[in-house]
Design a protein around this motif. Structure first.
Motif: not given
Length: 307
Positions: A72-78
Protein backbone atom coordinates in the motif's frame (compact mmCIF):
# COMPACT_ATOMS: atom_id res chain seq x y z
CA UNK A 1 9.05 -25.78 25.29
CA UNK A 2 12.26 -24.18 24.08
CA UNK A 3 15.39 -24.50 26.16
CA UNK A 4 17.79 -21.74 27.09
CA UNK A 5 20.91 -23.63 26.03
CA UNK A 6 22.79 -22.64 22.93
CA UNK A 7 22.21 -24.86 19.91
CA UNK A 8 25.31 -26.70 18.71
CA UNK A 9 24.08 -26.42 15.13
CA UNK A 10 25.23 -23.28 13.35
CA UNK A 11 22.64 -21.13 11.59
CA UNK A 12 25.05 -19.54 9.12
CA UNK A 13 28.67 -19.97 8.05
CA UNK A 14 30.82 -17.33 6.42
CA UNK A 15 33.47 -14.84 7.47
CA UNK A 16 34.09 -11.53 9.18
CA UNK A 17 35.77 -9.16 6.75
CA UNK A 18 37.37 -5.76 7.31
CA UNK A 19 40.35 -4.29 5.51
CA UNK A 20 42.51 -7.25 4.50
CA UNK A 21 41.36 -9.35 7.49
CA UNK A 22 39.23 -12.43 6.79
CA UNK A 23 38.01 -14.51 9.76
CA UNK A 24 35.98 -17.69 9.04
CA UNK A 25 33.12 -17.92 11.53
CA UNK A 26 29.78 -19.58 12.24
CA UNK A 27 26.68 -17.98 13.78
CA UNK A 28 24.80 -19.57 16.66
CA UNK A 29 21.60 -18.14 18.08
CA UNK A 30 22.25 -16.41 21.43
CA UNK A 31 18.59 -16.32 22.44
CA UNK A 32 15.54 -18.59 22.51
CA UNK A 33 11.85 -17.78 22.56
CA UNK A 34 10.49 -18.68 26.01
CA UNK A 35 7.03 -17.15 25.77
CA UNK A 36 3.87 -19.19 26.09
CA UNK A 37 2.17 -20.40 22.92
CA UNK A 38 -1.55 -20.96 23.40
CA UNK A 39 -3.20 -23.17 20.76
CA UNK A 40 -6.84 -22.59 19.82
CA UNK A 41 -9.19 -25.49 20.55
CA UNK A 42 -12.90 -26.04 19.97
CA UNK A 43 -14.27 -26.42 23.51
CA UNK A 44 -17.10 -28.66 22.28
CA UNK A 45 -14.91 -31.32 20.70
CA UNK A 46 -11.31 -30.40 21.65
CA UNK A 47 -10.46 -30.20 17.95
CA UNK A 48 -7.65 -27.82 16.96
CA UNK A 49 -8.80 -24.52 15.48
CA UNK A 50 -6.73 -23.23 12.58
CA UNK A 51 -6.44 -19.99 10.65
CA UNK A 52 -8.38 -19.37 7.46
CA UNK A 53 -7.70 -17.00 4.55
CA UNK A 54 -10.80 -14.82 4.62
CA UNK A 55 -11.78 -12.13 2.13
CA UNK A 56 -12.45 -9.23 4.52
CA UNK A 57 -15.14 -7.76 2.25
CA UNK A 58 -17.15 -10.89 1.40
CA UNK A 59 -16.29 -12.92 4.50
CA UNK A 60 -15.62 -15.95 2.29
CA UNK A 61 -12.58 -18.21 2.47
CA UNK A 62 -10.31 -18.08 -0.59
CA UNK A 63 -7.75 -20.51 -1.97
CA UNK A 64 -4.05 -19.78 -1.59
CA UNK A 65 -3.50 -19.67 -5.37
CA UNK A 66 -5.85 -16.67 -5.55
CA UNK A 67 -3.76 -14.61 -3.13
CA UNK A 68 -1.24 -12.05 -4.37
CA UNK A 69 1.03 -9.73 -2.42
CA UNK A 70 0.69 -5.96 -2.56
CA UNK A 71 2.28 -2.88 -1.02
CA UNK A 72 0.00 0.00 0.00
CA UNK A 73 1.64 3.25 -1.15
CA UNK A 74 -1.40 5.50 -0.54
CA UNK A 75 -4.61 5.01 1.39
CA UNK A 76 -6.43 2.21 -0.45
CA UNK A 77 -3.97 2.22 -3.35
CA UNK A 78 -1.77 -0.87 -3.79
CA UNK A 79 1.05 -2.00 -6.05
CA UNK A 80 0.86 -5.77 -6.67
CA UNK A 81 4.16 -7.65 -6.90
CA UNK A 82 4.64 -11.14 -8.31
CA UNK A 83 6.54 -13.83 -6.42
CA UNK A 84 9.25 -13.63 -9.09
CA UNK A 85 9.65 -9.87 -8.60
CA UNK A 86 9.88 -10.32 -4.84
CA UNK A 87 12.46 -13.13 -5.19
CA UNK A 88 14.59 -11.01 -7.56
CA UNK A 89 14.74 -8.22 -4.96
CA UNK A 90 16.28 -10.41 -2.28
CA UNK A 91 19.86 -9.31 -1.44
CA UNK A 92 22.66 -11.56 -2.64
CA UNK A 93 23.97 -13.84 0.11
CA UNK A 94 27.67 -12.94 0.26
CA UNK A 95 28.44 -15.13 3.31
CA UNK A 96 30.32 -12.19 4.78
CA UNK A 97 29.88 -10.01 7.85
CA UNK A 98 31.24 -6.90 6.14
CA UNK A 99 32.40 -4.38 8.75
CA UNK A 100 32.01 -0.85 7.38
CA UNK A 101 33.27 1.16 10.36
CA UNK A 102 34.09 1.05 14.06
CA UNK A 103 32.24 3.32 16.50
CA UNK A 104 32.33 3.87 20.29
CA UNK A 105 30.23 1.25 22.05
CA UNK A 106 28.20 3.96 23.81
CA UNK A 107 27.08 5.50 20.49
CA UNK A 108 24.37 2.87 19.80
CA UNK A 109 21.14 3.42 21.80
CA UNK A 110 19.48 0.30 23.21
CA UNK A 111 16.37 1.03 21.11
CA UNK A 112 18.28 -0.13 18.01
CA UNK A 113 19.07 -3.62 19.37
CA UNK A 114 16.92 -6.39 17.89
CA UNK A 115 18.44 -9.92 18.09
CA UNK A 116 21.76 -11.45 19.08
CA UNK A 117 23.94 -14.25 17.70
CA UNK A 118 27.17 -15.75 18.99
CA UNK A 119 29.98 -15.65 16.45
CA UNK A 120 32.21 -18.73 16.73
CA UNK A 121 35.57 -19.01 14.93
CA UNK A 122 36.05 -21.99 12.60
CA UNK A 123 38.76 -23.29 10.24
CA UNK A 124 41.76 -22.10 12.29
CA UNK A 125 40.36 -18.59 12.65
CA UNK A 126 40.76 -18.55 16.45
CA UNK A 127 43.84 -16.35 16.73
CA UNK A 128 42.64 -13.61 14.39
CA UNK A 129 39.21 -13.81 16.05
CA UNK A 130 40.82 -13.24 19.46
CA UNK A 131 42.89 -10.39 18.01
CA UNK A 132 39.77 -8.58 16.82
CA UNK A 133 37.98 -9.21 20.13
CA UNK A 134 40.86 -7.84 22.21
CA UNK A 135 41.30 -4.84 19.90
CA UNK A 136 37.63 -3.95 20.29
CA UNK A 137 37.84 -4.30 24.07
CA UNK A 138 41.00 -2.18 24.20
CA UNK A 139 39.57 0.61 22.06
CA UNK A 140 36.03 0.31 23.49
CA UNK A 141 34.67 0.11 19.98
CA UNK A 142 32.12 -2.05 18.18
CA UNK A 143 32.04 -2.91 14.48
CA UNK A 144 29.11 -1.74 12.35
CA UNK A 145 28.44 -4.28 9.61
CA UNK A 146 26.01 -5.57 7.02
CA UNK A 147 25.09 -9.25 6.83
CA UNK A 148 22.55 -11.29 4.85
CA UNK A 149 20.78 -14.02 6.82
CA UNK A 150 18.08 -16.12 5.16
CA UNK A 151 17.82 -13.73 2.16
CA UNK A 152 17.28 -10.68 4.38
CA UNK A 153 19.88 -7.94 4.74
CA UNK A 154 20.57 -6.70 8.26
CA UNK A 155 22.49 -3.89 9.87
CA UNK A 156 24.48 -5.29 12.79
CA UNK A 157 26.92 -4.42 15.56
CA UNK A 158 29.88 -6.71 16.28
CA UNK A 159 30.35 -6.50 20.06
CA UNK A 160 32.95 -8.18 22.33
CA UNK A 161 31.35 -9.91 25.33
CA UNK A 162 33.49 -12.09 27.60
CA UNK A 163 35.24 -14.69 25.43
CA UNK A 164 32.81 -14.16 22.56
CA UNK A 165 32.10 -11.78 19.75
CA UNK A 166 28.36 -11.18 19.57
CA UNK A 167 26.55 -10.09 16.43
CA UNK A 168 23.68 -7.83 17.49
CA UNK A 169 21.22 -7.24 14.68
CA UNK A 170 20.15 -3.60 14.62
CA UNK A 171 16.98 -1.92 13.46
CA UNK A 172 17.40 0.36 10.47
CA UNK A 173 17.29 4.09 11.14
CA UNK A 174 13.89 4.54 9.46
CA UNK A 175 12.41 1.89 11.80
CA UNK A 176 13.01 4.07 14.87
CA UNK A 177 10.25 6.53 15.62
CA UNK A 178 11.22 10.12 16.34
CA UNK A 179 10.67 11.53 19.83
CA UNK A 180 10.36 15.11 18.57
CA UNK A 181 6.59 15.23 19.09
CA UNK A 182 6.81 13.71 22.59
CA UNK A 183 7.11 15.77 25.75
CA UNK A 184 10.24 15.29 27.88
CA UNK A 185 11.75 17.46 30.63
CA UNK A 186 14.77 19.50 29.50
CA UNK A 187 18.16 17.79 29.57
CA UNK A 188 20.43 18.75 32.46
CA UNK A 189 19.61 18.97 36.16
CA UNK A 190 19.48 22.76 36.36
CA UNK A 191 17.40 23.07 33.17
CA UNK A 192 14.91 20.51 34.57
CA UNK A 193 14.61 22.47 37.84
CA UNK A 194 16.47 19.91 39.99
CA UNK A 195 18.55 21.29 42.85
CA UNK A 196 21.78 19.77 44.26
CA UNK A 197 20.09 18.28 47.34
CA UNK A 198 17.50 16.46 45.28
CA UNK A 199 20.12 15.15 42.88
CA UNK A 200 22.34 13.86 45.72
CA UNK A 201 19.39 12.08 47.34
CA UNK A 202 18.50 10.43 44.03
CA UNK A 203 22.14 9.41 43.43
CA UNK A 204 22.31 7.88 46.93
CA UNK A 205 19.11 5.89 46.32
CA UNK A 206 20.49 4.58 43.02
CA UNK A 207 23.75 3.53 44.67
CA UNK A 208 21.91 1.85 47.58
CA UNK A 209 19.91 -0.24 45.09
CA UNK A 210 22.87 -1.04 42.85
CA UNK A 211 24.28 -4.53 42.34
CA UNK A 212 25.78 -6.87 39.78
CA UNK A 213 23.72 -8.00 36.81
CA UNK A 214 22.52 -11.60 37.31
CA UNK A 215 19.81 -12.30 34.68
CA UNK A 216 18.75 -15.56 36.34
CA UNK A 217 17.34 -13.50 39.22
CA UNK A 218 14.64 -12.09 36.95
CA UNK A 219 11.88 -14.39 35.75
CA UNK A 220 8.62 -14.08 33.82
CA UNK A 221 6.08 -14.39 36.67
CA UNK A 222 3.12 -14.87 34.29
CA UNK A 223 4.83 -17.77 32.53
CA UNK A 224 5.82 -19.34 35.87
CA UNK A 225 2.24 -19.12 37.18
CA UNK A 226 0.74 -20.59 33.99
CA UNK A 227 3.24 -23.47 33.93
CA UNK A 228 2.56 -24.13 37.63
CA UNK A 229 -1.13 -24.52 36.78
CA UNK A 230 -0.24 -26.77 33.83
CA UNK A 231 1.88 -29.09 36.01
CA UNK A 232 -0.82 -29.23 38.70
CA UNK A 233 -3.45 -30.26 36.13
CA UNK A 234 -1.09 -32.87 34.66
CA UNK A 235 -0.52 -34.39 38.12
CA UNK A 236 -4.29 -34.62 38.76
CA UNK A 237 -4.94 -36.13 35.32
CA UNK A 238 -6.87 -33.11 34.06
CA UNK A 239 -5.69 -33.53 30.45
CA UNK A 240 -7.62 -33.29 27.19
CA UNK A 241 -6.68 -35.38 24.14
CA UNK A 242 -6.41 -33.39 20.91
CA UNK A 243 -6.24 -35.38 17.67
CA UNK A 244 -4.68 -33.62 14.68
CA UNK A 245 -6.78 -34.24 11.55
CA UNK A 246 -4.87 -35.78 8.63
CA UNK A 247 -6.06 -33.16 6.15
CA UNK A 248 -4.69 -30.41 8.35
CA UNK A 249 -1.30 -32.10 8.42
CA UNK A 250 -1.34 -32.44 4.63
CA UNK A 251 -2.30 -28.79 4.22
CA UNK A 252 0.53 -27.69 6.49
CA UNK A 253 3.04 -29.77 4.57
CA UNK A 254 1.82 -28.32 1.28
CA UNK A 255 2.13 -24.78 2.63
CA UNK A 256 5.70 -25.42 3.75
CA UNK A 257 6.71 -26.74 0.32
CA UNK A 258 5.27 -23.66 -1.39
CA UNK A 259 6.99 -21.27 1.01
CA UNK A 260 9.95 -19.54 -0.68
CA UNK A 261 12.23 -19.78 2.36
CA UNK A 262 11.59 -23.51 2.63
CA UNK A 263 12.35 -23.94 -1.07
CA UNK A 264 15.63 -22.07 -0.64
CA UNK A 265 16.58 -24.21 2.35
CA UNK A 266 15.84 -27.42 0.43
CA UNK A 267 17.87 -26.19 -2.53
CA UNK A 268 20.81 -25.40 -0.26
CA UNK A 269 20.55 -28.83 1.38
CA UNK A 270 20.58 -30.47 -2.04
CA UNK A 271 23.73 -28.52 -2.92
CA UNK A 272 25.39 -29.57 0.34
CA UNK A 273 24.59 -33.24 -0.33
CA UNK A 274 26.16 -32.92 -3.78
CA UNK A 275 29.25 -31.32 -2.25
CA UNK A 276 29.51 -34.26 0.16
CA UNK A 277 29.37 -36.71 -2.78
CA UNK A 278 32.03 -34.74 -4.68
CA UNK A 279 34.31 -34.72 -1.67
CA UNK A 280 33.87 -38.47 -1.30
CA UNK A 281 35.19 -39.04 -4.80
CA UNK A 282 38.22 -36.80 -4.32
CA UNK A 283 39.50 -38.19 -1.01
CA UNK A 284 43.24 -37.85 -0.65
CA UNK A 285 43.69 -34.87 -2.95
CA UNK A 286 45.58 -31.95 -1.49
CA UNK A 287 44.86 -28.24 -1.91
CA UNK A 288 46.98 -26.49 -4.50
CA UNK A 289 47.45 -23.63 -2.03
CA UNK A 290 49.47 -24.44 1.01
CA UNK A 291 47.64 -23.68 4.24
CA UNK A 292 44.43 -22.63 2.46
CA UNK A 293 41.38 -22.95 4.69
CA UNK A 294 38.02 -23.52 2.98
CA UNK A 295 35.16 -21.28 4.01
CA UNK A 296 31.75 -22.94 3.71
CA UNK A 297 29.75 -21.26 1.00
CA UNK A 298 26.17 -22.09 1.95
CA UNK A 299 23.88 -20.23 4.27
CA UNK A 300 21.92 -22.32 6.66
CA UNK A 301 18.72 -21.22 8.31
CA UNK A 302 16.33 -22.73 10.76
CA UNK A 303 12.62 -22.18 10.76
CA UNK A 304 11.26 -21.71 14.24
CA UNK A 305 8.86 -24.52 15.00
CA UNK A 306 5.80 -23.94 17.09
CA UNK A 307 5.55 -25.99 20.25
Amino acid sequence: MATSTTSSRSLWKGAISFGLVHIPVALHSATSEQGLDFDWLDKRSMDPVGYKRINKKTGKEIDKENIVKGIEYEDGQYVVLSQEEIAAAYPKATQTIEIEMFVPATDIPFVYLERSYYIVPINKGGKVYALLREALLKTRRVGIARVVIQTRQHLAALVPSGPALVLNLLRWGDEIRSWEKLSFPPEGAEEAGINDKELKMAEQLVMDMSGKWHPEQFRDSFKDEIMKLVHEKVETGDIQTVAQPEEAEAARSSAQILDLTELLQRSLKKGEDKDEEDRGTTTGRKSTKAGADPVPGHARGTRKRRA
